[in-house]
Scaffold this active site. Structure first.
Site, PDB file in Angstrom:
ATOM      1  N   SER A   1      -9.730   1.792   2.553  1.00  0.00           N
ATOM      2  CA  SER A   1      -8.845   2.589   1.742  1.00  0.00           C
ATOM      3  C   SER A   1      -7.779   1.784   1.005  1.00  0.00           C
ATOM      4  O   SER A   1      -7.197   2.270   0.042  1.00  0.00           O
ATOM      5  CB  SER A   1      -8.143   3.630   2.614  1.00  0.00           C
ATOM      6  OG  SER A   1      -7.342   2.981   3.597  1.00  0.00           O
TER       7      SER A   1
ATOM      8  N   LYS B   1       0.855  -1.195   0.000  1.00  0.00           N
ATOM      9  CA  LYS B   1       0.000   0.000   0.000  1.00  0.00           C
ATOM     10  C   LYS B   1       0.888   1.241   0.000  1.00  0.00           C
ATOM     11  O   LYS B   1       1.872   1.298   0.751  1.00  0.00           O
ATOM     12  CB  LYS B   1      -0.904  -0.021   1.236  1.00  0.00           C
ATOM     13  CG  LYS B   1      -1.913   1.116   1.299  1.00  0.00           C
ATOM     14  CD  LYS B   1      -2.817   0.991   2.526  1.00  0.00           C
ATOM     15  CE  LYS B   1      -3.895   2.061   2.568  1.00  0.00           C
ATOM     16  NZ  LYS B   1      -4.799   1.904   3.725  1.00  0.00           N
TER      17      LYS B   1
ATOM     18  N   SER C   1     -10.049  -0.749   6.706  1.00  0.00           N
ATOM     19  CA  SER C   1      -9.443  -0.594   5.380  1.00  0.00           C
ATOM     20  C   SER C   1      -8.682  -1.795   4.840  1.00  0.00           C
ATOM     21  O   SER C   1      -8.226  -1.751   3.695  1.00  0.00           O
ATOM     22  CB  SER C   1      -8.518   0.617   5.363  1.00  0.00           C
ATOM     23  OG  SER C   1      -9.290   1.777   5.225  1.00  0.00           O
TER      24      SER C   1
HETATM   25  N1  GLN Z   1     -13.201   4.035   5.907  1.00  0.00           N
HETATM   26  C1  GLN Z   1     -12.707   4.398   7.204  1.00  0.00           C
HETATM   27  C2  GLN Z   1     -12.290   5.848   7.191  1.00  0.00           C
HETATM   28  O1  GLN Z   1     -12.372   6.455   6.165  1.00  0.00           O
HETATM   29  C3  GLN Z   1     -11.570   3.506   7.596  1.00  0.00           C
HETATM   30  C4  GLN Z   1     -10.311   3.838   6.898  1.00  0.00           C
HETATM   31  C5  GLN Z   1      -9.176   2.962   7.295  1.00  0.00           C
HETATM   32  O2  GLN Z   1      -9.341   1.912   7.904  1.00  0.00           O
HETATM   33  N2  GLN Z   1      -7.985   3.427   6.968  1.00  0.00           N
HETATM   34  O3  GLN Z   1     -11.869   6.380   8.173  1.00  0.00           O
END
Ligand code: GLN
Length: 494
Positions: free
Chosen positions: A154, A79, A178
């Site tokens: 994400s 990532k 994410s």
């Molecule tokens: N979708 C969640 C957020 O936008 C989790 C994101 C994540 O786990 N990095 O905060």
């Protein structure tokens, strides 16, 4: 050699160790795959072909002299929020365009030291804020099951790259879901380890008390392989914990006789797709058929987890993102005064979602509101954790859906942040409590994957992996391949 892209990391390990294929062959097969599908999937921000080829040659040398590690010669996606010295680390943001880190993240170093092969840096929502990867400043990633749909987020690039067979495994980060949510959307396995199991050093911080790095893979066994390779205490991250790292692969196997699996009513919510709910219920029946004892449990504070998260995570993010000021890292738009330099750099460097989080977070932390929001949220967080502590006195693991829906169409939620936030209602509680969770495929709705999540006691990844593995092996879902080759008109070897 093109069939090598369909092998799991564990299968590749065996082929490599027996000398039946070389790491160079494995790498070339995956780079060729990237070449043929990447313009449609868009899983990567940076493809590291030169680095990958050099690592493959070093891996072959290492295998020849008998010093291979578990991921030597295995194609990996990283990532693009994990720092690497030999490729830019953008965090999906214009603010870090072309930024090269002076050091590797600890997980990157651990993989590099055994000559794993870095195929590239994968697409992410900007600073990991999002659930669809559409908040990336660079590109929109397609879901390998339907390119018009999102891969989740994400870590959508890491999930799509594994699902599209561009890499065997990948790493993502999970602050509120994410890893698990995009794994679910892309029909692959995704594991968020216990907070403290894996070093966060060199992971660009979003919400430091919630972030964890973990693997994506196409089988539970591969998730176990990668988890073992990146776990352990790191003196560069004081929140990483000095605790034994078990042999996770050795923990797999056996049926579920005697395993108590908790199912909580609170995970049935309005807004859940009834077909996903149906697949979840069938998953529970399958677990029972495989020998598990299903135990009703209650996690009464679950309904507050999402709201609590959207205080705690933006608050921590607003503090963490203060460092991107046009002076220290990345983009710098110089103005006559320092304040104007800050304002222009941050104004143009950050996207809308990141700015929304910074505003939410600074508001929640501002004097006069701090007690009402942040302190209150931390108290609720304790209650959420207590719910889990009590439940784990009665059960060994907790089963829940990973997400309330399957993947949605690109654009469907970009104008509605609340709808986007709801994607994580079932994954956020594990981050709030710091416990591990793993997502595994559990069926399809209109040709798109649905996913089942197992959560476990802190530092007991071995048990959730064992349960997930028994479920995977006792069902057929892991054997399905996305119809990507057909969609792109590529010849598909069996
Ligand atoms: N979708 C969640 C957020 O936008 C989790 C994101 C994540 O786990 N990095 O905060």
């Amino acid at each position: 050699m093109s069939e090598l892209i369909y092998r799991t990391a564990t299968e590749l390990r065996d082929l490599l160790d027996r000398g039946e294929v070389s790491a160079v062959d494995v790498t070339e097969a995956h780079l060729a795959r990237v070449q043929s599908v990447e313009s449609h999937v868009n899983a990567f921000i940076t493809v590291m072909d030169d680095v990958a080829r050099a690592q493959a040659r070093a891996a072959d040398e290492r295998i020849r002299n008998g010093s291979a590690g578990p991921l030597t010669g295995i194609p990996v996606g990283l990532k693009d929020i994990l720092c690497t010295v030999d490729a830019p680390t953008t965090a999906g943001s214009r603010l870090l365009e072309n930024y090269i880190s002076p050091y590797d993240a600890t997980v990157v170093r651990m993989l590099r030291e055994q000559d794993a092969v870095f195929i590239g840096k994968t697409n992410t929502d900007e600073f990991a804020m999002g659930s669809s990867t559409e908040h990336s400043a660079y590109k929109t990633t397609g879901n390998p099951w339907d390119l018009n749909h999102v891969p989740g987020g994400s870590s959508g690039g890491s999930a799509a790259a594994v699902g599209a067979h561009e890499v065997a495994v990948s790493l993502g980060s999970d602050t509120g879901g994410s890893i698990r949510q995009p794994a679910g959307f892309c029909g692959v396995v995704g594991l968020k380890p216990t907070y403290g199991r894996v070093s966060r050093y060199g992971l660009i911080a979003f919400a430091s008390s919630l972030d964890q790095i973990g693997p994506f893979s196409r089988t539970v066994e591969d998730a176990a392989l990668v988890l073992g390779a990146v776990s352990g205490k790191d003196h560069c991250d004081s929140t990483s914990v000095e605790i034994d790292v078990p042999d996770y692969r050795a923990a797999l196997g056996g049926d579920l006789t005697g395993v108590r699996i908790g199912v909580a009513d609170e995970y049935q919510i309005d807004g859940m797709d009834s077909r996903v709910e149906g697949l979840f219920k069938r998953g529970i029946e399958d677990l029972e058929r495989l020998g598990a004892e299903i135990v009703p449990i209650s996690l009464p504070h679950t309904e507050h987890a999402l709201a609590t998260y959207y205080i705690v995570a933006p608050a921590e993010a607003s503090a963490n993102l203060a460092r991107f000021d046009g002076v220290k890292y990345g983009l710098s738009i110089r103005e006559d005064t320092l304040l104007d330099t800050y304002l222009r750099t941050r104004g143009e460097g950050f996207g809308a979602e990141v700015k929304r989080r910074i505003m939410l977070g600074t508001y929640a932390l501002s004097s006069g509101y701090y007690d009402a929001y942040y302190v209150q949220a931390q108290k609720v967080r304790t209650l959420i954790k207590r719910d889990f502590d009590e439940a784990f006195e009665k059960v060994d693991v907790i089963a829940a859906p990973t997400s309330p829906t399957v993947s949605f169409e690109k654009g469907a939620r970009t104008d509605d942040p609340i709808q986007m936030y709801l994607s994580d209602v079932f994954t956020i509680p594990a981050n709030m409590a710091g416990i591990p969770g793993v997502a595994v495929p559990c069926g399809f709705v209109d040709g798109l994957p649905a996913s089942l999540q197992f959560m476990g006691r802190a530092f007991d990844e071995a048990t959730i992996l064992r349960v997930a593995h028994a479920y995977e092996q006792g069902t057929e879902w892991h054997a399905h391949r996305p119809p990507l080759d057909e969609a792109l008109g590529l010849a598909s070897p069996s």
